[in-house]
Design an enzyme around this catalytic site. Structure first.
Site: not given
Length: 449
Positions: A23, A30, A141, A177, A252, A373
């Site tokens: 998470g 999601a 990330r 991104e 995104h 993705c």
């Protein structure tokens, strides 16, 4: 001068052995809703692999990108944990489990965030340009781009044809991104096109901003990537994503829109001043002799909430060799009644979409990543394709090798508490060490160097 024959290749990320539900991604509905549940890395990897194989069997150019080394012992050492690797993991699990979770994330599987890619037909120097995304908005990330650049360098090694830039400086002002906020329109893949950059906010300009969730992509980052790639101003369009849809979980642009060749498929609430965006895209494409069409889905048929829960727009829009356009959607689109009804209606409408294919990507979807993705689009002409590391192209032999490799190395159950197991690091390194041989990548991981 006639454009050379070119193809859009999709490079999907192999799901890594540490796939779990920690998470970590605030703003990704999601990801947060499945936090702390038990993941199945083996199933996740096989679901992604089967998508790659099916698309390759349908005649699409399909490549493979490797996972990154996780857990990242480098990150844990950088934040002060010391000792041998097992001690580092044990201390992190005890003193800062949130940092261990970030260091263990398998988020590089979503290669739409790996980089922004511009084909040689668009760039000033006639090379394919890659800029790895700095992903500065999220710790788990933001640690990816150096390793991503190394992997891309092993696959696209010919510097006469490929230019791989360094990521933009990792500051929120230049939050980038990658291709999740970028698409390209062109009549044919090998012809000069218009590149479409979508941003969530401007660091130095004025304009609306989301109030609930962060806008991860800035206008300044998008403009910087366009400059690095040598793109002309008459063939770039910059559009702002609607702040209210970001606040609804559209973290995104690829959660609310997808484009291919001359088609933009999007929700009616995707962009600020949406019809002005269409007008600019249409004008710049028509100047190149290229038509443009926007297939806009109304809120009355599919709400933003439906789009987020089903990932209707986090789909792949692909052109087959026969010119027919396929929409690749996750199984969740069939389980949402309104989205399913809309997809069923496409056959009776005059739309650019000719066929819908459904894929089971449950493990990725539970973490907030659908078909779009999982792939990085790279337009290549024949010579450029021949210059790509040949071992990464999906075919029957590679599928068989990778399927067996997953069986040998992946667990079928991984809970957040399992990240503290030092055996997971050894298992992951053994898997990646074998993978570099299968894909012919050389020593791309820290532990191999």
């Amino acid at each position: 001068m006639q454009a050379s024959k070119a193809y859009e290749a999709n490079f999907d990320g192999l799901v890594g052995p540490t796939h779990n539900y920690a998470g970590l991604s605030f703003g990704n509905v999601a990801s947060r809703s499945n936090e702390k549940s038990v993941a199945n890395p083996k199933a996740a990897a096989k679901q992604g692999l089967r998508k790659m194989k099916r698309l390759a069997d349908l005649g699409f150019q399909q490549g493979v990108l490797p996972p990154l080394e996780r857990p990242s012992i480098r990150l844990l050492r950088d934040v002060g944990f010391s000792g041998d690797d097992a001690t580092v993991i044990a201390r992190a699990a005890r003193e800062a489990p949130e940092l261990l979770a970030a260091a263990s994330s398998a988020s590089a599987m979503w290669t739409a965030n790996a980089a922004t890619v511009s084909p040689s037909a668009d760039t000033e120097d006639g090379r394919v340009h890659f800029t790895p995304a700095n992903l500065a908005a999220k710790l788990h990330r933001a640690i990816e781009h150096g390793e991503t650049r190394r992997s891309l360098g092993a696959i696209f090694a010919d510097e006469s044809r490929f230019r791989i830039h360094r990521a933009l400086p990792g500051t929120p002002a230049l939050g980038d991104e990658g291709a999740a906020n970028h698409t390209r329109f062109a009549r044919e893949y090998g012809e000069k096109g218009v590149e479409f950059f979508v941003y969530g906010r401007s660091e130095f300009g004025r304009g609306p901003q989301p109030q609930r969730y962060p806008a991860r992509q800035t206008l300044e980052a998008s403009r910087a990537v366009a400059r690095l790639h040598g793109l002309s101003s008459d063939a770039t369009v910059f559009a702002q994503q609607s702040p209210d849809v970001i606040d609804a979980g559209v973290f995104h642009n690829d959660v609310i829109a997808v484009g291919n060749r001359t088609t933009l498929f999007c929700h009616e609430r995707a962009f600020v001043d949406q019809h002005k965006v269409y007008d600019e895209l249409r004008a710049k494409l028509e100047a190149l002799g290229t038509p443009f069409s926007a297939l806009e889905v109304p809120e009355s048929e599919v709400s933003v909430e439906d789009a987020v829960s089903s990932y209707l727009f986090n789909s792949q829009l692909l052109s087959g060799a026969d010119g027919r356009q396929l929409l690749i959607v996750p199984q969740e689109c069939r389980e949402n009644a309104r989205v399913a009804a809309y997809l069923d209606s496409l056959a009776s409408r005059k739309t650019p979409i000719d066929e819908v294919l459904v894929f089971d990507l449950r493990e990725s979807m539970k973490n907030g990543g659908g078909p779009a993705c999982l792939r990085l689009r790279v337009v290549l002409d024949d010579a450029e394709r021949a210059a790509v590391n040949a071992r990464v192209w999906m075919n029957d032999a590679l599928f068989t090798q990778l399927d067996a490799w997953i069986d040998r190395h992946y667990r079928d159950r991984l809970a957040p508490a399992d990240l503290a197991d030092p055996k997971l690091l050894a298992e992951s390194r053994a898997a990646l060490d074998e993978l570099t041989t299968i894909l012919g990548l050389g020593a791309v991981y820290d532990f191999q160097r």
